[in-house]
Every structure is written in structure tokens, then in C-alpha cells.
Scaffold this motif. Structure first.
Motif, PDB file in Angstrom:
ATOM      1  N   ILE A  99      50.367  50.390  52.606  1.00  0.00           N
ATOM      2  CA  ILE A  99      48.925  50.178  52.471  1.00  0.00           C
ATOM      3  C   ILE A  99      48.522  48.896  53.201  1.00  0.00           C
ATOM      4  O   ILE A  99      49.358  48.042  53.496  1.00  0.00           O
ATOM      5  N   ILE A 100      47.223  48.806  53.471  1.00  0.00           N
ATOM      6  CA  ILE A 100      46.619  47.588  54.017  1.00  0.00           C
ATOM      7  C   ILE A 100      45.594  47.091  53.002  1.00  0.00           C
ATOM      8  O   ILE A 100      44.727  47.849  52.566  1.00  0.00           O
ATOM      9  N   LEU A 101      45.713  45.828  52.590  1.00  0.00           N
ATOM     10  CA  LEU A 101      44.724  45.231  51.700  1.00  0.00           C
ATOM     11  C   LEU A 101      43.511  44.795  52.514  1.00  0.00           C
ATOM     12  O   LEU A 101      43.648  44.283  53.622  1.00  0.00           O
ATOM     13  N   LEU A 102      42.334  44.964  51.933  1.00  0.00           N
ATOM     14  CA  LEU A 102      41.084  44.700  52.648  1.00  0.00           C
ATOM     15  C   LEU A 102      40.234  43.654  51.934  1.00  0.00           C
ATOM     16  O   LEU A 102      40.404  43.386  50.751  1.00  0.00           O
ATOM     17  N   LYS A 103      39.344  43.060  52.700  1.00  0.00           N
ATOM     18  CA  LYS A 103      38.251  42.221  52.201  1.00  0.00           C
ATOM     19  C   LYS A 103      38.695  41.130  51.239  1.00  0.00           C
ATOM     20  O   LYS A 103      39.557  40.324  51.542  1.00  0.00           O
ATOM     21  N   GLY A 104      38.128  41.124  50.033  1.00  0.00           N
ATOM     22  CA  GLY A 104      38.321  40.014  49.112  1.00  0.00           C
ATOM     23  C   GLY A 104      39.748  39.765  48.698  1.00  0.00           C
ATOM     24  O   GLY A 104      40.130  38.622  48.422  1.00  0.00           O
ATOM     25  N   LEU A 105      40.574  40.810  48.655  1.00  0.00           N
ATOM     26  CA  LEU A 105      41.976  40.639  48.282  1.00  0.00           C
ATOM     27  C   LEU A 105      42.699  39.708  49.244  1.00  0.00           C
ATOM     28  O   LEU A 105      43.664  39.042  48.873  1.00  0.00           O
ATOM     29  N   VAL A 106      42.225  39.672  50.485  1.00  0.00           N
ATOM     30  CA  VAL A 106      42.835  38.819  51.512  1.00  0.00           C
ATOM     31  C   VAL A 106      42.069  37.502  51.637  1.00  0.00           C
ATOM     32  O   VAL A 106      42.657  36.422  51.685  1.00  0.00           O
ATOM     33  N   LEU A 107      40.757  37.590  51.643  1.00  0.00           N
ATOM     34  CA  LEU A 107      39.917  36.408  51.860  1.00  0.00           C
ATOM     35  C   LEU A 107      40.057  35.386  50.743  1.00  0.00           C
ATOM     36  O   LEU A 107      39.908  34.188  50.971  1.00  0.00           O
ATOM     37  N   ARG A 108      40.389  35.839  49.542  1.00  0.00           N
ATOM     38  CA  ARG A 108      40.481  34.910  48.411  1.00  0.00           C
ATOM     39  C   ARG A 108      41.553  33.858  48.630  1.00  0.00           C
ATOM     40  O   ARG A 108      41.500  32.781  48.041  1.00  0.00           O
ATOM     41  N   GLU A 109      42.527  34.134  49.498  1.00  0.00           N
ATOM     42  CA  GLU A 109      43.570  33.142  49.775  1.00  0.00           C
ATOM     43  C   GLU A 109      43.007  31.929  50.524  1.00  0.00           C
ATOM     44  O   GLU A 109      43.643  30.874  50.572  1.00  0.00           O
ATOM     45  N   LEU A 110      41.818  32.076  51.123  1.00  0.00           N
ATOM     46  CA  LEU A 110      41.200  30.974  51.858  1.00  0.00           C
ATOM     47  C   LEU A 110      40.240  30.171  50.983  1.00  0.00           C
ATOM     48  O   LEU A 110      39.760  29.116  51.406  1.00  0.00           O
ATOM     49  N   TYR A 111      39.957  30.653  49.801  1.00  0.00           N
ATOM     50  CA  TYR A 111      39.046  29.967  48.882  1.00  0.00           C
ATOM     51  C   TYR A 111      39.735  28.742  48.282  1.00  0.00           C
ATOM     52  O   TYR A 111      40.972  28.648  48.291  1.00  0.00           O
ATOM     53  N   PRO A 112      38.972  27.786  47.735  1.00  0.00           N
ATOM     54  CA  PRO A 112      39.587  26.617  47.096  1.00  0.00           C
ATOM     55  C   PRO A 112      40.648  27.009  46.065  1.00  0.00           C
ATOM     56  O   PRO A 112      41.680  26.364  45.946  1.00  0.00           O
ATOM     57  N   ARG A 113      40.357  28.068  45.307  1.00  0.00           N
ATOM     58  CA  ARG A 113      41.343  28.713  44.430  1.00  0.00           C
ATOM     59  C   ARG A 113      41.110  30.217  44.542  1.00  0.00           C
ATOM     60  O   ARG A 113      39.940  30.661  44.579  1.00  0.00           O
ATOM     61  N   PRO A 114      42.164  31.037  44.586  1.00  0.00           N
ATOM     62  CA  PRO A 114      41.978  32.483  44.785  1.00  0.00           C
ATOM     63  C   PRO A 114      41.038  33.130  43.783  1.00  0.00           C
ATOM     64  O   PRO A 114      40.262  34.022  44.143  1.00  0.00           O
ATOM     65  N   GLU A 115      41.081  32.664  42.515  1.00  0.00           N
ATOM     66  CA  GLU A 115      40.250  33.297  41.493  1.00  0.00           C
ATOM     67  C   GLU A 115      38.770  33.000  41.665  1.00  0.00           C
ATOM     68  O   GLU A 115      37.919  33.622  41.013  1.00  0.00           O
ATOM     69  N   TYR A 116      38.421  32.049  42.530  1.00  0.00           N
ATOM     70  CA  TYR A 116      37.007  31.764  42.776  1.00  0.00           C
ATOM     71  C   TYR A 116      36.323  32.890  43.559  1.00  0.00           C
ATOM     72  O   TYR A 116      35.103  32.997  43.538  1.00  0.00           O
ATOM     73  N   ARG A 117      37.126  33.696  44.231  1.00  0.00           N
ATOM     74  CA  ARG A 117      36.558  34.830  44.974  1.00  0.00           C
ATOM     75  C   ARG A 117      36.515  36.027  44.019  1.00  0.00           C
ATOM     76  O   ARG A 117      37.492  36.744  43.832  1.00  0.00           O
ATOM     77  N   THR A 118      35.352  36.217  43.383  1.00  0.00           N
ATOM     78  CA  THR A 118      35.231  37.277  42.388  1.00  0.00           C
ATOM     79  C   THR A 118      35.267  38.654  43.041  1.00  0.00           C
ATOM     80  O   THR A 118      34.811  38.838  44.169  1.00  0.00           O
ATOM     81  N   MET A 119      35.839  39.595  42.306  1.00  0.00           N
ATOM     82  CA  MET A 119      35.900  40.982  42.765  1.00  0.00           C
ATOM     83  C   MET A 119      35.803  41.895  41.556  1.00  0.00           C
ATOM     84  O   MET A 119      36.403  41.627  40.520  1.00  0.00           O
ATOM     85  N   SER A 120      35.044  42.957  41.688  1.00  0.00           N
ATOM     86  CA  SER A 120      34.972  43.963  40.628  1.00  0.00           C
ATOM     87  C   SER A 120      35.833  45.174  40.956  1.00  0.00           C
ATOM     88  O   SER A 120      36.048  46.047  40.112  1.00  0.00           O
ATOM     89  N   ASP A 121      36.326  45.226  42.201  1.00  0.00           N
ATOM     90  CA  ASP A 121      37.193  46.327  42.602  1.00  0.00           C
ATOM     91  C   ASP A 121      38.195  45.836  43.639  1.00  0.00           C
ATOM     92  O   ASP A 121      38.148  44.677  44.060  1.00  0.00           O
ATOM     93  N   ALA A 122      39.106  46.691  44.011  1.00  0.00           N
ATOM     94  CA  ALA A 122      40.106  46.365  45.029  1.00  0.00           C
ATOM     95  C   ALA A 122      40.035  47.413  46.119  1.00  0.00           C
ATOM     96  O   ALA A 122      40.096  48.614  45.834  1.00  0.00           O
ATOM     97  N   ASP A 123      39.879  46.960  47.360  1.00  0.00           N
ATOM     98  CA  ASP A 123      39.795  47.878  48.493  1.00  0.00           C
ATOM     99  C   ASP A 123      41.126  47.923  49.215  1.00  0.00           C
ATOM    100  O   ASP A 123      41.635  46.884  49.664  1.00  0.00           O
ATOM    101  N   ILE A 124      41.691  49.119  49.340  1.00  0.00           N
ATOM    102  CA  ILE A 124      42.936  49.282  50.088  1.00  0.00           C
ATOM    103  C   ILE A 124      42.786  50.430  51.067  1.00  0.00           C
ATOM    104  O   ILE A 124      42.013  51.365  50.844  1.00  0.00           O
TER     105      ILE A 124
END
Length: 403
Positions: A99-124
Motif C-alpha cells: 500500500i501507499i499512505l496518503l495525505k495526512g498520514l505522511v504530512l503529520r511527520e512534518l508537524y511540530p508533533r504528529p498528533e497535531y495533524r488531526t485526521m478523521s480517516d486514513a487514506d491509503i
């Protein structure tokens, strides 16, 4: 732009540039409005983390305590979400499903803390040949598949787990005038390794990920709008990655989103001081008035594009060339006042069972709207007019930015 919105943008600017921002009493900030707006755009943790802690003393103690509690709950939810997806990836690896992880699942690693990037779903993203195997795996592990037919993805739901959106295709071709087939064909060949909490998988290469973000925003701009969190996603990504801008510009021209992307980059340069090269898409002229229109729409949209719309009015806007827009709006209003049997809630079950009772359900629906519902008739009209304003602005954006 309202003052509280400018404050939020200033705070996000500080966050993008890895700084804290200081406020004092003389700034006259309405923290109620700032907090409310941050919640609408799902950026509460980002806003809180970028404000200098001494500045928080200007917020009412009760309001601050409630805000902290909400942020804590959000962060715990997001950490659980990350762990769930990590476990899913490990399980799929054992079965040989790539699989390829998309959008917020990847971008959250660039946030000050990963949990700051809220997500209600996971796109793969999964290869078409593997989709049925993945679907079978999810169903066997307690997920239910949404019955809605969508041309590029299916949604899977499970209690105590985030919704999973499984794509076998990235782009819904009906939304674009450009040629995106090559983009779809190449993403797997150019994908790169990625690690989510110890689970190995893949994600899009940097250029493809940025292009996908722009394509995704273009879809939302045309369909229902998008908010500040998506702008922050692009800002933090560009800030931390080296993009081949010549290649990037060439490709988005083929995909038909040059002018829209130029508008987004103009906003990013203005509000986040990113200094994206000025010659990017230089053949696309956009006035400051058009930039402001796009920014105002982003501010008005909230994270999912419906901040200023209410249930019942937010029938998805579709660009219609076969009839005038005013006629379409009349149809929208008519549909709100006289919903079909399928659109009626459980409260009108009698009309769902017997079509002859549908006129009674309409009267019932109208009475509830005028006398019982919290917004009443006057507010109902007010919200309807506000929604039409949002949709008219969206229509103008679609025309200006050639979407």
C-alpha cells in the motif's frame, strides 16, 4: 478578513517557521473567536503550541481550561489513530499487500508533533489487483464497507477505529479537464519508503505528494471548499522539502491546475512568507482581488469545506452548463422545503412507508423548521442565504481558476 482570522494566520506563520508568537493585552484579541475558528479548521493543537505560554494568561481561565481539555482529547485520539494504522500496515505486510499512505498520514511527520495533524480517516492507495484481498482482510477484522459507489475509493468503518478510505485510483477524472492518467500510472514506480510508528510501507515521492495535495485541493475547491489546515499542509511540506519547480510546473500544466496552484502559492507567499520562486507559473496572471477571493473562501470553508453551510442546504455544488445557476438555486431551495422520501430522516418514517403521507411529512418538516428547530424560520432563511453566498463564491472561483 476579520481580526481574529488574521491572528490565526499570524500564529500559523510562526508555527511554519518553527517559532512562538507573543501577544499582550494591548493586542485586544478575542480569544473566544480564535479558539472557535481553530476548532472549525481542526488546528487547535497547532495554534496552542505556537502561542508563547506567557501570552495565554490573557485568556479567561475557564475558557483556557476547556480548550486544553479539548486539545488533550484530540491528541489522544490522534495517537490512537496512528497506532491503529501502524498495526494495520504491519498486518498487510504479513499478507504481502503493498500500500501507499496518503495525505495526512505522511504530512503529520512534518508537524511540530504528529498528533497535531488531526485526521478523521486514513487514506491509503492499493493496486487494483490487490483491492479485493485488502477488502476481505478489513471485513474479516471487523470493518464494514460503505455501500456508496464511488469511482476511485471505498470507505471502511469499524467501532473504535478511524474510517479507512481505500483508493485504487487517486484522481476522479470527472473533476478535471487535464490529463492525469500518466500521474496515476507512475506513482507506484516513483513511490518511496515510509515508516509509520515502526511499520514499513510506501508513500508518494515528494513531487507526486505535492501534486496530489494540489489536485486534492482543486477537487475540494470545486466540490465543497477546504480550510487552513490544508494550506498549512502545503506550507510545512514546501518548507521542509526540495522541490524541482520546473518539473512540478510542467506537470501541473498538463493536469490542468496551473492557475489554481498559482493562486495557492501566491497565498502561501503572502501569509506564510515562504518565498516560493516568483517565476513559478509566471505565465499565469492572477489579480490581488482574485487571490483575496480564494483566501476568503478558504477562511469561510473550515476543514471540510462546510463551515458556513448547514445540513439541508449543503447539497454538493455541481457546475451546470445546461441551465442557469439561478434556476439551480431555486431547485436547491425547493428540494430543501420538499425533500424526497429517501432524504427524510427517521422522524418521518410514516412517509417512507406510505407515499400518500409525503405531503403531511412536508408540513411536519416545515413546522419543525419554523417553531421547533433551534434556528427557526428567520435563521433558516439567513443560513440559506449565507450558504448561497458561499456557493456563488465557489462558482466564481471555479471560473476564475479554470477548474
Amino acid at each position: 478578513m476579520e481580526y481574529y482570522q488574521k491572528v490565526i494566520i499570524d500564529i500559523l506563520n510562526a508555527s511554519v517557521n518553527n517559532k512562538n508568537i507573543v501577544f499582550n493585552e494591548e493586542n485586544g484579541i478575542d480569544w473566544n473567536e480564535v479558539i472557535r475558528e481553530a476548532k472549525q479548521h481542526k488546528i487547535s493543537s497547532l495554534i496552542y503550541s505556537a502561542v508563547d505560554k506567557d501570552s495565554l494568561k490573557y485568556i479567561d481561565d475557564n475558557i483556557l481550561a476547556e480548550w486544553k481539555k479539548d486539545i488533550f482529547k484530540d491528541n489522544v485520539t490522534q495517537i490512537r489513530h496512528i497506532n491503529n494504522i501502524s498495526q494495520l500496515v504491519n498486518n498487510l505486510n504479513k499478507q504481502g499487500i503493498e500500500i501507499i499512505l496518503l495525505k495526512g498520514l505522511v504530512l503529520r511527520e512534518l508537524y511540530p508533533r504528529p498528533e497535531y495533524r488531526t485526521m478523521s480517516d486514513a487514506d491509503i492507495l492499493v493496486k487494483s489487483k490487490d483491492y479485493l484481498v485488502l477488502e476481505d482482510h478489513l471485513i474479516k477484522n471487523g470493518y464494514e464497507c460503505d455501500k456508496e459507489n464511488h469511482p476511485v475509493h471505498k470507505c471502511f468503518m469499524c467501532s473504535d477505529h478511524s474510517l479507512i478510505e481505500v483508493h485504487w485510483k487517486l484522481i476522479n477524472d470527472s473533476y478535471f479537464n487535464g490529463y492525469t492518467e500518466k500521474f496515476e500510472n507512475d506513482v507506484w514506480k516513483k513511490s518511496i519508503e515510509f515508516n509509520i510508528s515502526g511499520a514499513k510501507c510506501k508513500t508518494l515521492c515528494d513531487e507526486d505528494l505535492l501534486i496530489h495535495m494540489c489536485l486534492h485541493m482543486a477537487v475540494h475547491a470545486k466540490y465543497r471548499g477546504f480550510g487552513l489546515r490544508q494550506l498549512y499542509d502545503v506550507a510545512i511540506f514546501v518548507k521542509n522539502k526540495n522541490i524541482d519547480w520546473v518539473s512540478f510546473c510542467s506537470r501541473i500544466s498538463v493536469y490542468g491546475i496551473s492557475k489554481f496552484t498559482k493562486g495557492i502559492f501566491e497565498i502561501l507567499n503572502q501569509i506564510f512568507d515562504l518565498n516560493i520562486p516568483k517565476d513559478i507559473l509566471k505565465n499565469q496572471y492572477i489579480s490581488q482581488q482574485e487571490i483575496q477571493l480564494l483566501l476568503n473562501n478558504i477562511l469561510a470553508s473550515g476543514v471540510h469545506g462546510q463551515k458556513e453551510e448547514i445540513v439541508g442546504f449543503n447539497i454538493s455544488y455541481k457546475d451546470r452548463s445546461d441551465e442557469s445557476y439561478s434556476k439551480y438555486n431555486v431547485k436547491r431551495l425547493f428540494k430543501f422545503i420538499f425533500p424526497t422520501r429517501a432524504e427524510l430522516s427517521y422522524r418521518y418514517e410514516y412517509a417512507k412507508e406510505n407515499v400518500l403521507l409525503l405531503p403531511i411529512a412536508w408540513i411536519h418538516h416545515a413546522i419543525r423548521g419554523v417553531f421547533i428547530r433551534k434556528y427557526g424560520f428567520v435563521k433558516m432563511i439567513k443560513y440559506y442565504l449565507a450558504t448561497l453566498d458561499v456557493i456563488n463564491r465557489r462558482k466564481e472561483i471555479i471560473k476564475i481558476f479554470e477548474l
